[in-house]
Design a protein around this motif. Structure first.
Motif, PDB file in Angstrom:
ATOM      1  N   ALA A 145      -6.730  -6.536  -0.761  1.00  0.00           N
ATOM      2  CA  ALA A 145      -7.198  -6.667  -2.264  1.00  0.00           C
ATOM      3  C   ALA A 145      -8.269  -7.433  -2.212  1.00  0.00           C
ATOM      4  N   LYS A 199      -2.805 -10.257   1.608  1.00  0.00           N
ATOM      5  CA  LYS A 199      -3.634  -9.211   1.243  1.00  0.00           C
ATOM      6  C   LYS A 199      -4.870  -9.602   0.788  1.00  0.00           C
ATOM      7  N   ILE A 249       2.908  -6.631  -3.506  1.00  0.00           N
ATOM      8  CA  ILE A 249       2.574  -5.358  -3.872  1.00  0.00           C
ATOM      9  C   ILE A 249       3.990  -4.398  -4.416  1.00  0.00           C
ATOM     10  N   ASN A 250       3.966  -4.052  -5.559  1.00  0.00           N
ATOM     11  CA  ASN A 250       5.114  -3.576  -6.166  1.00  0.00           C
ATOM     12  C   ASN A 250       5.475  -2.068  -5.933  1.00  0.00           C
ATOM     13  N   ASP A 251       4.493  -1.348  -5.236  1.00  0.00           N
ATOM     14  CA  ASP A 251       4.657   0.116  -5.166  1.00  0.00           C
ATOM     15  C   ASP A 251       4.719   0.467  -3.682  1.00  0.00           C
ATOM     16  N   THR A 273       1.960   1.684  -1.747  1.00  0.00           N
ATOM     17  CA  THR A 273       0.772   0.825  -1.347  1.00  0.00           C
ATOM     18  C   THR A 273       1.079  -0.199  -0.442  1.00  0.00           C
ATOM     19  N   LEU A 274       2.201  -0.511  -0.595  1.00  0.00           N
ATOM     20  CA  LEU A 274       2.779  -1.533   0.557  1.00  0.00           C
ATOM     21  C   LEU A 274       2.524  -0.865   1.916  1.00  0.00           C
ATOM     22  N   TYR A 288      -0.883  -1.175   3.002  1.00  0.00           N
ATOM     23  CA  TYR A 288      -1.266  -2.300   3.413  1.00  0.00           C
ATOM     24  C   TYR A 288      -0.968  -2.488   5.068  1.00  0.00           C
TER      25      TYR A 288
END
Length: 476
Positions: free
Chosen positions: A184, A226, A256-258, A261-262, A265
């Motif tokens: 991020a 991140k 990260i709530n998705d 996407t996690l 990462y």
């Protein structure tokens, strides 16, 4: 470690205001943890997540995230105090020694993104060719050169957020600098460390080795990971891990709530030993709290249910950021209802490592129930795992088959969002024919006997407060 459980040993408001009055023993956390070592181990915890133990910009009032000096663990007169919020270095080492007697593993909360509370300011040129006066000189006058001779100046940072010359706030990048390659935005707060600077990189990794090999910790939780250079996280894990014969444990806090996407990462760091907090699963617990969650699909939610990544999930309900008395700056809310259904879910699940929050355990009256659930996890949560065909929008059942290495193991876990006060009954196949079960939580007093095909009429109470049950085999 078999069916490990993590205890987070702190919360944001610890030893402040009403908490200082109601829980005076928390004013010396390192001493308190040492005193409770046997109790913590007996409850079934395996790993303890410590707060940042180093000196912060606010001295003894700093929760730990305003990192001033990583090498000062409460040993030097700096920032108005010798001790940190939690105690002195000597008390920390005594706690580490005592907790290790009970085979507890200890995780250090490493804040590697930034520094705060500089000792001096200096003039620098910014990327836009303007000039700024910034607080970026860290001379560590109380510590001197003990442990590390590195002093920080603007060359050790990419940028900051305050220009003392113009009295303007805002993200500013120094001339000749580029933001690091983080997942991020590299800039988060304070003076942003430059991990393309080899001196900064090497000193930070040396500190990590010192924390493991001299102070005695068994792993790290990386704050705001991140926002930290990806290769730095990888190298920090790799080099600290290689420096020790211990089996070290690492957790990244990538909020990260998705799930996709996690996963991205984890792939960007690309180190197999890195775990991450399962924020996507926690979002589902918020839906559960509100009564909005469709329970039929709970077995598919979160990183903990993602193929190839489920073993890297740290499952949790609350932490020091998500549960605060005052409004948090983070875009979330505390799980104020059906919290025990959530704990039941993460503690009975085959995959992931569940974490318990200090406030839930010690302040919100949940200790006895959580102890009971941890005991059920340690005794019965073994073998294959599968969802029940009876799952519907309101009630979810999950089965552990048990295994030969743990005689008498296996369970049927049920949680519901019903609030009608009725006893909810479901036909569930437990995988064990002609077996009598009882509810380990004590919420349901009846016993259940499965038939020749292993089906039984399992029950759960239809209330928000007691809408969870863990059915386990009666001892033969």
């Amino acid at each position: 470690m078999e069916n490990p459980v993590i205890l987070q040993t702190f919360y944001w408001e610890m030893n402040t205001d009403k908490y200082a009055e109601e829980y005076p023993e928390e004013s010396n956390l390192w001493q308190l943890l040492a005193e409770r070592a046997a109790e913590i181990a007996e409850a079934g915890f395996d790993l303890l997540w410590f707060p940042p133990a180093n000196k912060g910009a606010a001295g003894a009032a700093d929760v730990g995230y305003g990192t001033y000096d990583l090498w000062d663990l409460g040993e030097f007169e700096q920032k108005g105090s010798k001790r940190t919020k939690y105690g002195t270095k000597e008390e920390l080492q005594q706690a580490v020694e005592e907790l290790h007697k009970y085979d507890l593993k200890l995780l250090y909360d490493a804040v590697l993104d930034h520094r705060m509370g500089a000792d001096e300011k200096e003039k620098v040129k910014l990327k836009d060719c303007s000039e700024a006066e910034v607080w970026t000189k860290f001379t560590f006058p109380g510590r001197g050169n003990k442990y590390s001779s590195l002093k920080l100046d603007w060359n050790c940072f990419d940028g900051t957020d305050w220009n003392d010359l113009t009295e303007e706030a805002g993200k500013m990048l120094f001339d000749t600098k580029e933001w690091d390659d983080s997942f991020a935005d590299d800039y988060l707060m304070g003076a942003n460390l430059d991990y393309q600077n080899q001196s900064v990189r090497e000193d930070t990794i040396s500190w990590g080795k010192w924390i493991i090999n001299e102070i005695g910790f068994d792993g790290f939780r990386f704050d705001a990971s991140k926002h930290v250079d990806n290769s730095m996280i990888y190298d920090f894990i790799e080099e600290t891990d290689q420096s020790s014969e211990k089996e070290l444990f690492y957790i990244g806090e990538a909020w990260i709530n998705d799930v996709d996407t996690l996963v991205d990462y984890l792939e960007s760091i690309n180190h197999p030993k890195l775990h991450v907090f399962d924020f996507p699963l926690r979002e589902r617990f918020i839906e559960l709290m509100r009564g909005d969650l469709d329970m039929r699909w709970l077995g598919e939610k979160g990183l903990v249910n993602r193929k190839d990544y489920k073993h890297r999930a740290i499952t949790f309900i609350e932490n020091h950021d998500t549960e605060r008395d005052e409004a948090s700056e983070y875009p979330t809310e505390a799980v104020a209802q059906r919290k025990l259904q959530a704990y039941c879910y993460i503690l009975m699940r085959r995959d992931g490592v569940p974490k318990v929050f200090w406030k839930d355990y010690h302040h919100f009256g949940l200790k006895e129930v959580i102890d009971n659930l941890i005991e059920a996890r340690k005794k019965f949560a073994y073998g294959d795992a599968y969802e029940s065909e009876s799952n519907d929008e309101n009630t979810y059942s999950y089965i552990r088959s048990g295994d030969q290495d743990h005689p008498g193991s296996g369970l049927v876990m049920m949680i519901t969002k019903h609030e009608n006060g009725d006893i909810i009954e479901k036909t569930v196949n437990s995988g064990k024919a002609e077996t009598e079960y009882y509810d380990y939580t004590g919420n349901i007093e009846d016993r259940v006997k499965t038939d020749a095909e292993a089906n039984g009429q399992f029950k759960v109470m239809g209330t928000a407060e007691k809408g969870y049950s863990v059915w386990v085999p009666v001892e033969s």
